[in-house]
Design an enzyme around this catalytic site. Structure first.
Site, PDB file in Angstrom:
ATOM      1  N   LYS A   1       7.056  11.340   0.598  1.00 32.94           N
ATOM      2  CA  LYS A   1       6.643  10.706   1.641  1.00 32.94           C
ATOM      3  C   LYS A   1       7.917   9.969   2.480  1.00 32.94           C
ATOM      4  O   LYS A   1       8.133  10.209   3.734  1.00 32.94           O
ATOM      5  CB  LYS A   1       5.595   9.388   1.385  1.00 32.94           C
ATOM      6  CG  LYS A   1       5.504   8.546   2.819  1.00 32.94           C
ATOM      7  CD  LYS A   1       5.000   7.307   2.007  1.00 32.94           C
ATOM      8  CE  LYS A   1       5.955   6.288   1.324  1.00 32.94           C
ATOM      9  NZ  LYS A   1       5.684   4.918   1.022  1.00 32.94           N
TER      10      LYS A   1
ATOM     11  N   LEU B   1       0.903  -1.166  -0.120  1.00 31.68           N
ATOM     12  CA  LEU B   1       0.013  -0.089  -0.112  1.00 31.68           C
ATOM     13  C   LEU B   1       1.035   1.150   0.131  1.00 31.68           C
ATOM     14  O   LEU B   1       2.160   1.077   0.311  1.00 31.68           O
ATOM     15  CB  LEU B   1      -0.931   0.011   1.257  1.00 31.68           C
ATOM     16  CG  LEU B   1      -1.814  -1.337   1.396  1.00 31.68           C
ATOM     17  CD1 LEU B   1      -2.721  -1.425   2.722  1.00 31.68           C
ATOM     18  CD2 LEU B   1      -2.732  -1.502   0.237  1.00 31.68           C
ATOM     19  N   PRO B   2       0.390   2.416  -0.234  1.00 34.98           N
ATOM     20  CA  PRO B   2       0.988   3.405  -0.452  1.00 34.98           C
ATOM     21  C   PRO B   2       1.813   4.014   0.844  1.00 34.98           C
ATOM     22  O   PRO B   2       2.946   4.219   0.687  1.00 34.98           O
ATOM     23  CB  PRO B   2       0.133   4.616  -0.793  1.00 34.98           C
ATOM     24  CG  PRO B   2      -1.126   4.020  -1.245  1.00 34.98           C
ATOM     25  CD  PRO B   2      -1.024   2.691  -0.667  1.00 34.98           C
TER      26      PRO B   2
ATOM     27  N   THR C   1       6.405   0.890   1.976  1.00 38.42           N
ATOM     28  CA  THR C   1       7.236   1.549   2.785  1.00 38.42           C
ATOM     29  C   THR C   1       6.597   2.645   3.467  1.00 38.42           C
ATOM     30  O   THR C   1       5.838   3.620   3.286  1.00 38.42           O
ATOM     31  CB  THR C   1       8.091   2.359   1.653  1.00 38.42           C
ATOM     32  OG1 THR C   1       9.015   1.500   0.970  1.00 38.42           O
ATOM     33  CG2 THR C   1       9.258   3.172   2.537  1.00 38.42           C
TER      34      THR C   1
ATOM     35  N   LYS D   1      15.097   0.891   4.890  1.00 37.13           N
ATOM     36  CA  LYS D   1      14.715   1.088   3.559  1.00 37.13           C
ATOM     37  C   LYS D   1      14.739   2.704   3.558  1.00 37.13           C
ATOM     38  O   LYS D   1      14.937   3.112   2.482  1.00 37.13           O
ATOM     39  CB  LYS D   1      13.076   0.432   3.535  1.00 37.13           C
ATOM     40  CG  LYS D   1      12.382   1.333   2.619  1.00 37.13           C
ATOM     41  CD  LYS D   1      12.783   0.855   1.015  1.00 37.13           C
ATOM     42  CE  LYS D   1      11.879   1.534   0.290  1.00 37.13           C
ATOM     43  NZ  LYS D   1      12.326   1.294  -1.344  1.00 37.13           N
TER      44      LYS D   1
END
Ligand code: NAD
Length: 296
Positions: A245, A65-66, A95, A170
């Site tokens: 983001k 998902l975003p 992420t 990440k």
């Protein structure tokens, strides 16, 4: 054969799910966008009308998902863990903030559900080719159970530490990616403004000390690499708003740990201006437009 639920079939989740279908797994899929679901059902997956229907009786649940709010919304606000059977394994690939990953992991464990965070690197090209890098946070046992599935979607699997550690690693990687893409765009724009051909300059840099992932695989100058988003009007790929983001997550982590990240902050401000100029949905290599605009 395990039953897999796959939730979130966008630029990354779509091809990742496709690779599991091609490997012969039974997949139940769900996305809010019907066209994304159709691509998978055309390939042999089973459509679900909701996330809870997709996870019903699944042994493995994969989500892509975003951002944090979508992951927390799905698992915590919508109580998806209530529909997942005890002992199943959740592989959460989005992420998101490490704190969100830990919060979601604690809620899963309270219901006897196993969970790892497994954010990926390698872009849409890696998702399609099945060569992603998975950066995993969670227990060694849960990673061992996940590995056969991850191997159909990626070629490198790293164990960063406990739940949340995959997200920390990440975010460090993506802060560097944001910086190096802006730096590569800056160098190419400087060369072109001084009379160089962008193809020739890219060849030179990619065999010199400035070479990096962008010059080797993802050149931001249109036409230099036919497969790169830059040559497709910056469509597909990794969106500016997703990079923004990730740079925001890096800034949050820097504040919490009292770390100094001046280049990460500069890059975050650049992508923020670029997004507000109307480019949020373009691939992040479109940061080149900012330099070309300044030149003209
Ligand atoms: P995307 O926006 O293309 O796909 C996200 C999908 O999730 C969309 O199809 C959306 O409809 C779906 N979705 C959102 N909420 C949902 C819900 N509640 N239930 C079901 N579906 C829902 O994003 P993407 O590019 O595939 O990126 C996904 C994640 O992977 C992000 O966290 C991103 O940072 C990360 N990532 C992306 C890339 C890349 O190159 N695109 C590379 C590495 C990591």
């Amino acid at each position: 054969m395990s039953q897999i639920a796959f939730i979130g079939l966008g630029h990354m989740g779509g091809p990742m799910a496709m690779n599991l279908v091609k490997a012969g797994y039974n997949l139940k899929v769900f996305d809010l966008v019907p066209e994304a679901v159709k691509k998978l059902t055309d390939a042999g997956a089973q459509a679900s009308s909701s996330a809870s229907e997709a996870v019903d009786n699944a042994d493995v649940i994969i989500s892509m998902l975003p951002a944090s709010k979508h992951v927390e919304g799905l698992y915590l606000t919508d109580n998806l863990f209530d529909s997942i059977k005890e002992g199943s394994l959740v592989i959460e690939c989005s992420t998101i903030a490490a704190e969100s990953a830990i919060k979601v992991a604690n809620a899963a464990k309270a219901k006897g559900i196993r969970i790892i965070d497994a954010p990926v690197s390698g872009g849409t090209g890696g998702a399609i080719a099945g060569t992603l890098t998975f950066i995993v946070g969670g227990s060694s046992d849960d990673l061992s159970t996940a590995t056969p599935y991850l191997e159909h979607m990626g070629s490198n699997i790293f164990h960063a530490g406990d739940n949340g550690a995959g997200q920390v690693a990440k975010i460090c990687n993506n802060m560097l990616l944001g910086i190096l893409m802006a730096g590569t765009a800056e160098a190419l724009a400087l060369g072109v403004a001084n009379g160089l051909d962008p193809h020739v300059l890219s060849d030179i840099i990619s065999k010199s000390s400035g070479r990096n992932w962008a010059t080797e695989l993802y050149n931001p100058w249109p036409g230099v690499m036919q497969q790169a988003p830059a040559s497709k009007n910056y469509e597909g790929g990794f969106g500016v708003d997703l990079m923004l983001k990730d740079l925001g997550l890096a800034a949050d982590s820097a504040l919490k740990s009292n770390s100094s990240t001046p280049l990460g902050e500069l890059a975050r401000n650049m992508y923020s201006i670029h997004s507000r100029n109307g480019h949020g949905l373009l691939d992040f290599s479109s940061i080149l437009k900012m330099y070309r605009k300044l030149d003209s």
